[in-house]
Design a protein around this motif. Structure first.
Motif, PDB file in Angstrom:
ATOM      1  N   ASP A  17     -56.739   7.628 -38.345  1.00 55.21           N
ATOM      2  CA  ASP A  17     -57.820   6.625 -37.727  1.00 55.21           C
ATOM      3  C   ASP A  17     -56.705   5.506 -37.122  1.00 55.21           C
ATOM      4  O   ASP A  17     -57.129   4.944 -36.293  1.00 55.21           O
ATOM      5  N   ALA A  18     -55.655   5.146 -37.639  1.00 54.29           N
ATOM      6  CA  ALA A  18     -54.836   4.248 -37.007  1.00 54.29           C
ATOM      7  C   ALA A  18     -54.423   4.516 -35.570  1.00 54.29           C
ATOM      8  O   ALA A  18     -54.467   3.807 -34.678  1.00 54.29           O
ATOM      9  N   GLU A  19     -54.090   5.851 -35.435  1.00 56.21           N
ATOM     10  CA  GLU A  19     -53.796   6.200 -34.011  1.00 56.21           C
ATOM     11  C   GLU A  19     -54.877   6.081 -33.211  1.00 56.21           C
ATOM     12  O   GLU A  19     -54.964   5.805 -32.021  1.00 56.21           O
ATOM     13  N   VAL A  23     -55.499   4.419 -29.396  1.00 53.39           N
ATOM     14  CA  VAL A  23     -55.904   5.113 -28.601  1.00 53.39           C
ATOM     15  C   VAL A  23     -57.035   4.313 -27.763  1.00 53.39           C
ATOM     16  O   VAL A  23     -57.084   4.313 -26.563  1.00 53.39           O
ATOM     17  N   ALA A  24     -57.872   3.880 -28.554  1.00 57.87           N
ATOM     18  CA  ALA A  24     -59.101   3.171 -28.138  1.00 57.87           C
ATOM     19  C   ALA A  24     -58.836   1.779 -27.422  1.00 57.87           C
ATOM     20  O   ALA A  24     -59.258   1.242 -26.461  1.00 57.87           O
ATOM     21  N   HIS A 109     -47.745  11.423 -29.414  1.00 60.77           N
ATOM     22  CA  HIS A 109     -47.967  10.265 -30.061  1.00 60.77           C
ATOM     23  C   HIS A 109     -48.470   9.091 -29.305  1.00 60.77           C
ATOM     24  O   HIS A 109     -47.802   8.980 -28.129  1.00 60.77           O
ATOM     25  N   VAL A 110     -49.314   8.195 -29.877  1.00 61.54           N
ATOM     26  CA  VAL A 110     -49.801   7.099 -29.092  1.00 61.54           C
ATOM     27  C   VAL A 110     -49.652   5.999 -30.231  1.00 61.54           C
ATOM     28  O   VAL A 110     -50.215   6.165 -31.263  1.00 61.54           O
ATOM     29  N   VAL A 111     -48.932   4.870 -29.802  1.00 58.73           N
ATOM     30  CA  VAL A 111     -48.775   3.768 -30.762  1.00 58.73           C
ATOM     31  C   VAL A 111     -48.584   2.481 -30.198  1.00 58.73           C
ATOM     32  O   VAL A 111     -47.944   2.332 -29.150  1.00 58.73           O
TER      33      VAL A 111
END
Length: 179
Positions: A17-19, A23-24, A109-111
């Motif tokens: 959910d955090a990722e 992304v949003a 990964h997106v962070v």
């Protein structure tokens, strides 16, 4: 083939959910210039470089952050393809001229990460898009400048040495691919 940031994000499935929230936030940047360093949140692209036959990953010492991190950084003016930015940054920071996306060109990964202020920039955030790149010539890796040391490590050793928790998560995902 050049890909837009929107296309790269459309193919990506966040794991948590955090990722998904990160992304949003990146998608919200698409209405302007997501790469602009003038905004408090902007896109960067990075990569964990691996040597698949030995299952090792390359980390770089970043003096400003005082941490071992992956290679990567900001897009240059006119750059819009995140993978192309990661490839360019990887070659610049390591001297490796044979880097290729591995095992494919998908994001791993997106962070969104906080960036501390410097003498020239206020505190801000990077929406970092992370890839995996491979080299067949690990012994050719050379630091781009003094103090930017490079280390080839097993994934467990890289996770122990890595700076932030988000990089340990990226390395765990890379370890899954190397297994």
């Amino acid at each position: 083939m050049l890909e837009s940031l929107a296309d790269v994000l459309d193919r990506y499935k966040p794991r948590t959910d955090a990722e998904a929230a990160d992304v949003a936030r990146v998608r919200d940047l698409l209405s302007g210039d997501p790469w602009s360093r003038a905004t408090p949140l902007h896109v960067t692209a990075s990569a964990v470089i691996v040597h698949p036959p030995t299952r090792r990953a390359l980390l770089r010492w970043h003096a400003r952050q005082q941490a071992w991190l992956q290679v990567g950084g900001h897009g240059d003016p006119g750059e819009t393809d995140p993978l192309a930015v990661a490839l360019r940054e990887g070659e610049e920071e390591t001297g490796l001229d044979d880097l290729v996306p591995w095992p494919d060109s998908q994001l791993v990964h997106v962070v969104v990460v906080p960036v501390t202020p410097s003498a020239t920039e206020p505190a801000h955030e990077h929406a970092d898009l992370r890839f995996v790149l491979a080299t067949g010539t690990p012994d050719a890796a050379r630091p781009e400048k003094p103090g930017a040391d490079l280390r080839w490590l097993s994934i467990p050793d890289a996770q122990r040495l890595a700076g932030p928790d988000n990089l340990r998560e990226t390395l765990a995902r890379v370890g899954e691919l190397l297994a």
